[in-house]
Design a protein around this motif. Structure first.
Motif, PDB file in Angstrom:
ATOM      1  N   PHE A 185       0.850  -1.186   0.000  1.00  0.00           N
ATOM      2  CA  PHE A 185       0.000   0.000   0.000  1.00  0.00           C
ATOM      3  C   PHE A 185       0.888   1.240   0.000  1.00  0.00           C
ATOM      4  O   PHE A 185       1.941   1.255   0.635  1.00  0.00           O
ATOM      5  N   THR A 202       1.305   4.780   1.472  1.00  0.00           N
ATOM      6  CA  THR A 202       0.802   5.558   2.610  1.00  0.00           C
ATOM      7  C   THR A 202       1.597   6.861   2.686  1.00  0.00           C
ATOM      8  O   THR A 202       2.561   7.049   1.939  1.00  0.00           O
ATOM      9  N   PRO A 207      -1.146 -12.862  14.372  1.00  0.00           N
ATOM     10  CA  PRO A 207      -1.294 -11.608  15.110  1.00  0.00           C
ATOM     11  C   PRO A 207      -1.945 -10.506  14.277  1.00  0.00           C
ATOM     12  O   PRO A 207      -1.971 -10.569  13.046  1.00  0.00           O
ATOM     13  N   SER A 208      -2.460  -9.530  14.974  1.00  0.00           N
ATOM     14  CA  SER A 208      -3.045  -8.358  14.343  1.00  0.00           C
ATOM     15  C   SER A 208      -2.004  -7.675  13.457  1.00  0.00           C
ATOM     16  O   SER A 208      -0.845  -7.542  13.846  1.00  0.00           O
ATOM     17  N   GLY A 209      -2.401  -7.312  12.256  1.00  0.00           N
ATOM     18  CA  GLY A 209      -1.487  -6.624  11.339  1.00  0.00           C
ATOM     19  C   GLY A 209      -0.637  -7.567  10.501  1.00  0.00           C
ATOM     20  O   GLY A 209       0.202  -7.124   9.717  1.00  0.00           O
ATOM     21  N   SER A 210      -0.856  -8.872  10.621  1.00  0.00           N
ATOM     22  CA  SER A 210      -0.019  -9.827   9.885  1.00  0.00           C
ATOM     23  C   SER A 210      -0.434  -9.991   8.427  1.00  0.00           C
ATOM     24  O   SER A 210       0.257 -10.658   7.664  1.00  0.00           O
ATOM     25  N   GLY A 211      -1.587  -9.405   8.061  1.00  0.00           N
ATOM     26  CA  GLY A 211      -1.994  -9.442   6.653  1.00  0.00           C
ATOM     27  C   GLY A 211      -3.141 -10.400   6.360  1.00  0.00           C
ATOM     28  O   GLY A 211      -3.461 -10.645   5.186  1.00  0.00           O
ATOM     29  N   LYS A 212      -3.793 -10.916   7.399  1.00  0.00           N
ATOM     30  CA  LYS A 212      -4.867 -11.902   7.205  1.00  0.00           C
ATOM     31  C   LYS A 212      -6.022 -11.322   6.382  1.00  0.00           C
ATOM     32  O   LYS A 212      -6.481 -11.933   5.418  1.00  0.00           O
ATOM     33  N   SER A 213      -6.481 -10.134   6.780  1.00  0.00           N
ATOM     34  CA  SER A 213      -7.603  -9.517   6.049  1.00  0.00           C
ATOM     35  C   SER A 213      -7.200  -9.179   4.621  1.00  0.00           C
ATOM     36  O   SER A 213      -7.973  -9.392   3.678  1.00  0.00           O
ATOM     37  N   GLU A 230      -9.153  -6.117  -2.698  1.00  0.00           N
ATOM     38  CA  GLU A 230      -7.847  -5.473  -2.899  1.00  0.00           C
ATOM     39  C   GLU A 230      -7.238  -6.044  -4.170  1.00  0.00           C
ATOM     40  O   GLU A 230      -7.354  -7.236  -4.434  1.00  0.00           O
TER      41      GLU A 230
HETATM   42  P1  ADP Z   1      -4.775  -8.401   9.908  1.00  0.00           P
HETATM   43  O1  ADP Z   1      -6.104  -8.661   9.284  1.00  0.00           O
HETATM   44  O2  ADP Z   1      -3.908  -9.612  10.025  1.00  0.00           O
HETATM   45  O3  ADP Z   1      -4.887  -7.699  11.223  1.00  0.00           O
HETATM   46  P2  ADP Z   1      -4.444  -6.506   7.735  1.00  0.00           P
HETATM   47  O4  ADP Z   1      -4.419  -7.295   6.488  1.00  0.00           O
HETATM   48  O5  ADP Z   1      -5.715  -5.824   8.073  1.00  0.00           O
HETATM   49  O6  ADP Z   1      -3.943  -7.432   8.951  1.00  0.00           O
HETATM   50  O7  ADP Z   1      -3.331  -5.393   7.705  1.00  0.00           O
HETATM   51  C1  ADP Z   1      -1.964  -5.679   7.518  1.00  0.00           C
HETATM   52  C2  ADP Z   1      -1.206  -4.381   7.438  1.00  0.00           C
HETATM   53  O8  ADP Z   1      -1.605  -3.688   6.275  1.00  0.00           O
HETATM   54  C3  ADP Z   1      -1.443  -3.447   8.599  1.00  0.00           C
HETATM   55  O9  ADP Z   1      -0.226  -2.843   8.948  1.00  0.00           O
HETATM   56  C4  ADP Z   1      -2.396  -2.440   8.038  1.00  0.00           C
HETATM   57  O10 ADP Z   1      -2.258  -1.211   8.665  1.00  0.00           O
HETATM   58  C5  ADP Z   1      -1.997  -2.372   6.596  1.00  0.00           C
HETATM   59  N1  ADP Z   1      -3.101  -2.020   5.703  1.00  0.00           N
HETATM   60  C6  ADP Z   1      -4.207  -2.757   5.465  1.00  0.00           C
HETATM   61  N2  ADP Z   1      -5.017  -2.142   4.579  1.00  0.00           N
HETATM   62  C7  ADP Z   1      -4.409  -0.970   4.255  1.00  0.00           C
HETATM   63  C8  ADP Z   1      -4.737   0.113   3.372  1.00  0.00           C
HETATM   64  N3  ADP Z   1      -5.861   0.114   2.657  1.00  0.00           N
HETATM   65  N4  ADP Z   1      -3.875   1.140   3.302  1.00  0.00           N
HETATM   66  C9  ADP Z   1      -2.720   1.144   4.002  1.00  0.00           C
HETATM   67  N5  ADP Z   1      -2.357   0.153   4.849  1.00  0.00           N
HETATM   68  C10 ADP Z   1      -3.178  -0.903   4.972  1.00  0.00           C
END
Ligand code: ADP
Ligand code: MG
Length: 244
Positions: free
Chosen positions: A11, A13, A39-45, A55
């Motif tokens: 991304f 930023t 963990p949170s922020g690992s990229g799962k979503s 995305e």
């Molecule tokens: P998880 O679901 O494991 O908590 P995410 O996939 O939501 O992790 O996010 C992984 C990383 O990507 C995080 O650091 C988050 O801040 C970043 N991120 C996710 N979506 C965006 C976006 N649209 N723009 C910038 N950073 C993003």
């Protein structure tokens, strides 16, 4: 059913480019129930969202049923019809009744007539024991009920795979069970599922494979019995020691 090759996602930023997925390779077969933890922020979503093009992958390939979906020629709408998704925050339309929420997409996309869609929606509501809520508005029902309805709303499209992103994380604890129950029944019916969750009981009971993600990579994967009994990666062990 799904094949992911060297999937990368970054991304832009304010602080420059951040690399969120660092090369994921996965093959998900029909009927599998893949549980993604980490963990949170690992990229799962982000991983889940790349599977249905919420995305756009930065590089790599995502194949779904023999179609390369991150190709500009891919029909995104047709793809999303085949992939149901349920999010943490049930996004039912507040101005539509429960029944109208479930009927909306199949009717708007002209996949079903209104009568067919209504019949189908009522059958789905019966299946989750909520047929008495057909004509009420979402504001009048509980969070657990909303999330169960969000699940059957996705099912109304007859998807081939269901993606779940922490479907119980926003719920009051006493409502988690009823939502997991609907997901378990769906699994028993043979649905192909990819589920991001912190519910380790669900992972053990329903998962056919558990993926542990950290730093935008799948660091470890195994069937749940093996995964939980004998984690190999130190980061998996550290994570499990915190959540189990
Ligand atoms: P998880 O679901 O494991 O908590 P995410 O996939 O939501 O992790 O996010 C992984 C990383 O990507 C995080 O650091 C988050 O801040 C970043 N991120 C996710 N979506 C965006 C976006 N649209 N723009 C910038 N950073 C993003
Ligand atoms: Mg997430």
């Amino acid at each position: 059913m799904i094949c992911v090759k060297d999937l990368k996602k970054s991304f832009h930023t304010q602080n420059g480019e951040i690399q969120v997925l660092n090369g994921i390779n996965q093959t998900i077969k029909k009927g599998e129930k893949v549980v993604v933890i980490g963990p949170s922020g690992s990229g799962k979503s982000t991983f889940l969202r790349c599977l249905n093009l919420l995305e756009q992958p930065t590089s790599g390939e995502v194949w779904f049923e023999d179609t390369l979906i991150n190709d500009p020629k891919c029909n995104v709408n047709a793809l999303r019809q085949k992939m149901g998704m349920v999010f943490q925050h049930f996004n039912l339309f507040p101005h539509l009744t429960v029944l109208e929420n479930i009927m909306l997409a199949p009717v708007q996309l002209k996949l079903q007539s209104k009568d067919e869609a209504r019949e189908n929606a009522m059958r789905l509501l019966e299946r989750i024991g909520l047929s008495d809520k057909a004509d009420v508005y979402p504001a009048t029902i509980s969070g657990g009920q909303k999330q169960r309805i969000a699940i059957v709303r996705a099912l109304a499209m007859n998807p081939d795979v269901m993606l779940f992103d922490e479907p119980t994380s926003a719920l009051d604890p006493e409502m988690v069970g009823e939502v997991l129950e609907v997901m378990k029944e769906l699994a028993q019916d043979g649905m192909t599922m990819v589920v991001v969750t912190h519910e380790m009981g669900f992972a053990k009971e329903v998962g056919t494979r558990v993926l542990f993600m950290d730093g935008g990579l799948v660091l470890e994967e195994a069937p749940p019995a093996e995964f939980f009994a004998n984690p190999k990666n130190q980061r998996t062990k550290d994570f499990l020691s915190k959540v189990l």
